[in-house]
Design an enzyme around this catalytic site. Structure first.
Site, PDB file in Angstrom:
ATOM      1  N   GLY A 105      45.989  81.359  13.255  1.00 50.79           N
ATOM      2  CA  GLY A 105      46.383  81.466  11.860  1.00 50.79           C
ATOM      3  C   GLY A 105      47.804  80.996  11.624  1.00 50.79           C
ATOM      4  CG  LEU A 110      41.806  91.321  18.199  1.00 50.02           C
ATOM      5  CD1 LEU A 110      42.916  91.535  17.178  1.00 50.02           C
ATOM      6  CD2 LEU A 110      42.237  91.829  19.559  1.00 50.02           C
ATOM      7  CB  ALA A 113      44.227  89.584   9.218  1.00 57.42           C
ATOM      8  CE1 TYR A 114      35.854  87.947   6.065  1.00 54.65           C
ATOM      9  CE2 TYR A 114      37.362  88.556   4.312  1.00 54.65           C
ATOM     10  CZ  TYR A 114      36.147  88.058   4.714  1.00 54.65           C
ATOM     11  OH  TYR A 114      35.220  87.672   3.785  1.00 54.65           O
ATOM     12  CB  THR A 115      43.514  86.210   5.211  1.00 53.70           C
ATOM     13  OG1 THR A 115      43.101  84.917   5.680  1.00 53.70           O
ATOM     14  CG2 THR A 115      44.327  86.908   6.291  1.00 53.70           C
ATOM     15  CB  THR A 123      48.267  92.796   3.003  1.00 54.33           C
ATOM     16  OG1 THR A 123      48.290  92.113   1.741  1.00 54.33           O
ATOM     17  CG2 THR A 123      47.190  93.873   2.920  1.00 54.33           C
ATOM     18  CG  ASP A 124      51.068  91.785  -1.259  1.00 51.72           C
ATOM     19  OD1 ASP A 124      50.422  91.282  -0.320  1.00 51.72           O
ATOM     20  OD2 ASP A 124      51.147  91.233  -2.372  1.00 51.72           O
ATOM     21  CE1 TYR A 145      43.190  90.659   3.658  1.00 52.44           C
ATOM     22  CE2 TYR A 145      44.554  91.112   1.735  1.00 52.44           C
ATOM     23  CZ  TYR A 145      44.435  90.713   3.043  1.00 52.44           C
ATOM     24  OH  TYR A 145      45.555  90.361   3.753  1.00 52.44           O
TER      25      TYR A 145
END
Length: 292
Positions: free
Chosen positions: A12, A38, A61-63, A102-103, A126
């Site tokens: 990523g 993971l 991460a899955y984004t 994340t925000d 998410y």
């Protein structure tokens, strides 16, 4: 590599910048999803036992924010279950974990920057999956370091800056949302902050990091056009028109206000925040020189 740092999510944009910024000592090994999935606890154990790191930086991460609304189970598997498995395996071996969040754990209803101890209230799948991941790693390893960030971009992968560059080269006019506010964050600056945290094992708990300043997506787009034209990446900048979020519906709701309070991070790392516009200029120079 015994005693070094293992970076996950190396494919990523953050993972690639972590590898780029890695110090010579301690040694770093960066593994992408093909090398370390993971979601597989056996694979986690094998990797930790093979490399014997002193710390792990979890940038995996899955984004896909919008796609997560249609496939929440996949988001949960990568963002909630997998970090918990990693944290448990690290705790079992006495390995320090630094986990990126994340925000989007916040609902965006605030009117001042979110402190690390502000109450989370994610708006979509998410954000819920990332919040569950935070809870999982804290349960497995109470002295974990969780670093929240937002609006991340780099010359690698897909992101807002590269999308804008492509659209600006193709179109005479663009519309960009102007009522969502946050702080653009160059992944390289975020990577450097994570390496600083890695070198300070006494720092634990939850921190926030982004570049300095505040912008809407519209402000960000205008700056991208201006900086890209100055650097010769664009022959001309198309008209950029501000629109409300309602004019650009998406499957996932976005926080209207995503500004994070970074004061504790800057204090404890003895660093000064760099304004997002300066970081954007540096990233575009990097893009011009090296491409993707």
């Amino acid at each position: 590599m015994s005693g070094g740092v293992l970076v996950t999510g190396a494919g990523g944009q953050l993972g690639r910048e972590l590898a780029h910024c890695a110090p010579l000592s301690p040694p770093c090994v960066a593994l992408d999803r093909r090398a370390l999935d993971l979601r597989d606890p056996a694979a986690i154990g094998c990797a930790l036992d093979a490399y014997k790191p002193q710390a792990v930086i979890n940038a995996a991460a899955y984004t896909a924010v919008d796609r997560a609304e249609a496939e929440p189970a996949q988001a949960d598997a990568s963002n909630a279950t997998a970090p918990g498995l990693l944290a448990a395996a690290c705790a079992e071996r006495g390995i320090r974990l630094l986990h990126v969040s994340t925000d989007f754990v916040f609902d965006g209803r605030a009117s001042s920057p979110y402190a690390p101890d502000a109450a989370p209230a994610p708006l979509g799948a998410y954000g819920r999956s990332k919040l569950a991941g935070e809870d999982a790693v804290r349960t497995a390893q109470p002295d974990v370091l969780v670093l929240r960030t937002g609006w991340v971009y780099s010359r690698h992968g897909g992101n807002f800056v590269k999308t804008m560059l492509r659209l600006m080269a193709e179109r005479e006019e663009l519309t960009v949302v102007a009522d969502q506010v946050g702080t653009p964050t160059w992944a390289r600056g975020l990577a450097r902050a994570l390496w600083s945290f890695a070198g300070r094992p006494a720092l634990v708990g939850t921190y926030h990091f982004s570049d300095a300043g505040v912008a809407s997506w519209y402000d960000f787009a205008v700056a991208i056009g201006e900086e890209a034209e100055t650097l010769g990446l664009l022959a001309r900048v198309p008209r950029i028109l501000p629109v409300p979020t309602a004019a650009y519906p998406t499957p996932a709701r976005r926080p209207a206000y995503s500004v994070l309070d970074k004061s504790a991070c800057w204090r404890d790392l003895a660093m000064e925040g760099v304004h997002w516009r300066r970081q954007l200029r540096l990233m575009l120079q990097d893009f011009k020189e090296h491409g993707v």
